[in-house]
Scaffold this motif. Structure first.
Motif, PDB file in Angstrom:
ATOM      1  N   PHE A  67       0.760  -1.266   0.074  1.00 32.27           N
ATOM      2  CA  PHE A  67       0.037  -0.160   0.034  1.00 32.27           C
ATOM      3  C   PHE A  67       0.828   1.298   0.112  1.00 32.27           C
ATOM      4  N   HIS A  68       2.036   1.509   0.944  1.00 27.75           N
ATOM      5  CA  HIS A  68       2.647   2.440   0.903  1.00 27.75           C
ATOM      6  C   HIS A  68       3.417   2.659  -0.517  1.00 27.75           C
ATOM      7  N   LEU A  69       3.985   1.611  -1.168  1.00 34.45           N
ATOM      8  CA  LEU A  69       4.711   1.794  -2.611  1.00 34.45           C
ATOM      9  C   LEU A  69       3.363   2.322  -3.443  1.00 34.45           C
ATOM     10  N   GLU A  70       2.281   1.826  -3.349  1.00 39.24           N
ATOM     11  CA  GLU A  70       1.199   2.261  -4.259  1.00 39.24           C
ATOM     12  C   GLU A  70       0.832   3.754  -3.951  1.00 39.24           C
ATOM     13  N   ASP A  71       0.671   4.000  -2.864  1.00 40.48           N
ATOM     14  CA  ASP A  71       0.320   5.317  -2.354  1.00 40.48           C
ATOM     15  C   ASP A  71       1.435   6.500  -2.505  1.00 40.48           C
ATOM     16  N   THR A  72       2.347   6.263  -2.039  1.00 39.24           N
ATOM     17  CA  THR A  72       3.487   7.133  -1.908  1.00 39.24           C
ATOM     18  C   THR A  72       4.395   7.135  -3.179  1.00 39.24           C
ATOM     19  N   HIS A  73       4.643   6.071  -3.844  1.00 37.76           N
ATOM     20  CA  HIS A  73       5.421   5.976  -5.073  1.00 37.76           C
ATOM     21  C   HIS A  73       4.876   5.739  -6.238  1.00 37.76           C
ATOM     22  N   GLY A  74       3.582   5.815  -6.095  1.00 34.73           N
ATOM     23  CA  GLY A  74       2.622   6.038  -7.499  1.00 34.73           C
ATOM     24  C   GLY A  74       2.842   4.535  -8.414  1.00 34.73           C
ATOM     25  N   ILE A  75       3.012   3.362  -7.512  1.00 30.72           N
ATOM     26  CA  ILE A  75       3.240   2.134  -8.156  1.00 30.72           C
ATOM     27  C   ILE A  75       1.904   1.366  -8.353  1.00 30.72           C
ATOM     28  N   ASP A  76       1.597   0.976  -9.637  1.00 27.74           N
ATOM     29  CA  ASP A  76       0.635   0.429  -9.978  1.00 27.74           C
ATOM     30  C   ASP A  76       1.001  -1.337 -10.440  1.00 27.74           C
ATOM     31  N   PHE A  77       1.029  -2.036  -9.221  1.00 31.44           N
ATOM     32  CA  PHE A  77       1.555  -3.466  -9.476  1.00 31.44           C
ATOM     33  C   PHE A  77       0.783  -4.344 -10.476  1.00 31.44           C
ATOM     34  N   ASP A  78      -0.554  -3.908 -10.739  1.00 37.94           N
ATOM     35  CA  ASP A  78      -1.524  -4.432 -11.399  1.00 37.94           C
ATOM     36  C   ASP A  78      -1.759  -3.967 -12.802  1.00 37.94           C
ATOM     37  N   LYS A  79      -0.920  -3.171 -13.270  1.00 40.15           N
ATOM     38  CA  LYS A  79      -1.013  -2.540 -14.413  1.00 40.15           C
ATOM     39  C   LYS A  79      -1.420  -3.345 -15.462  1.00 40.15           C
ATOM     40  N   GLY A  80      -2.541  -3.033 -16.175  1.00 43.49           N
ATOM     41  CA  GLY A  80      -3.032  -3.867 -17.523  1.00 43.49           C
ATOM     42  C   GLY A  80      -3.917  -5.012 -17.079  1.00 43.49           C
TER      43      GLY A  80
END
Length: 234
Positions: A67-80
């Protein structure tokens, strides 16, 4: 730079804890710069590893690290991925973390032969006069936790049957895909890989290992992921 506190390499795995390994895989999949260090679980915010250090912030628990990587670093692990596939990937991840994990823990900690091959080494650095007492105390606590969670109330055969069903389900979902959900990694691969690698670890004699080996796509996946992300251990 981000820092991840882990246990360290053991049993031929990047980390003996599937969650610590997951924490590093999240960082690898995110493509961020990071460093790892051996942490002290006694000082960890929630008393468990891994812990992500981002500046002055310490984030324990791999779900909240994600969650932190998604929220703070803008990562979308499930892109696509479609909404349905995102749901499937999340469900598989939690199936492994909330069920298979405890079967693996039981095989490593509750079975004497496996405990002696593996977890007992965690105590090697403790002075001999107190080592035996500490080993018995912590092992007893782990087994008590397994009982409280529910897995420890089953027979070993029942636990292995549950694990086999989970591994079969995982194999069925993965099919002929390169990664869990297709030709590209998704967030759940950060969990799937550690649990497949742990289930296939030859250090521990278990029907879980036998069943994991019976799924060629899981064996192949483990070899691909190890070669791609941990070539030094492949």
């Amino acid at each position: 730079m981000l820092k991840l506190q882990m246990f360290g390499t053991a049993f031929g795995l990047p980390d003996p804890s599937p969650f610590a390994m997951k924490g590093e895989m999240l960082l690898k999949l995110a493509g961020v710069e990071y460093a790892t260090e051996i942490g002290d679980v006694r000082k960890a915010p929630k008393g468990k590893m891994p812990v992500l250090i981002d500046g002055d912030t310490a984030i324990p628990d791999t779900t909240f690290i994600r969650f932190h990587l998604e929220d703070t670093h803008g990562i979308d692990f499930d892109k696509g991925l479609s909404a349905r596939d995102r749901g499937i990937a999340w469900s598989v991840e939690k199936m492994l973390e909330e069920s298979l994990y405890f079967a693996v823990m039981h095989e490593r900690w509750a079975i004497d032969e496996n405990f002696d091959r593996g977890p007992r080494m965690f105590f090697d650095s403790i002075p001999a006069p107190v080592r035996g007492i500490l080993v018995r105390m912590i092992r007893k606590q782990v087994i008590r936790n397994l009982w409280g969670q529910g897995t420890g109330r089953h027979s070993r055969a029942e636990i292995c049957r549950l694990a086999a069903r989970i591994l079969t389900s995982l194999s069925d979902v993965m099919g002929d895909n390169k990664y869990l959900m297709g030709s590209h990694t998704c967030g759940a691969d950060a969990s799937v890989f550690p649990f497949v690698a742990g289930s296939l670890c030859p250090v521990f004699d278990s029907e879980v290992l036998t069943h994991a080996r019976s799924h060629k796509n899981l064996v192949d996946y483990n070899q691909r992921m190890m070669a791609e992300f941990y070539p030094d251990l492949a």
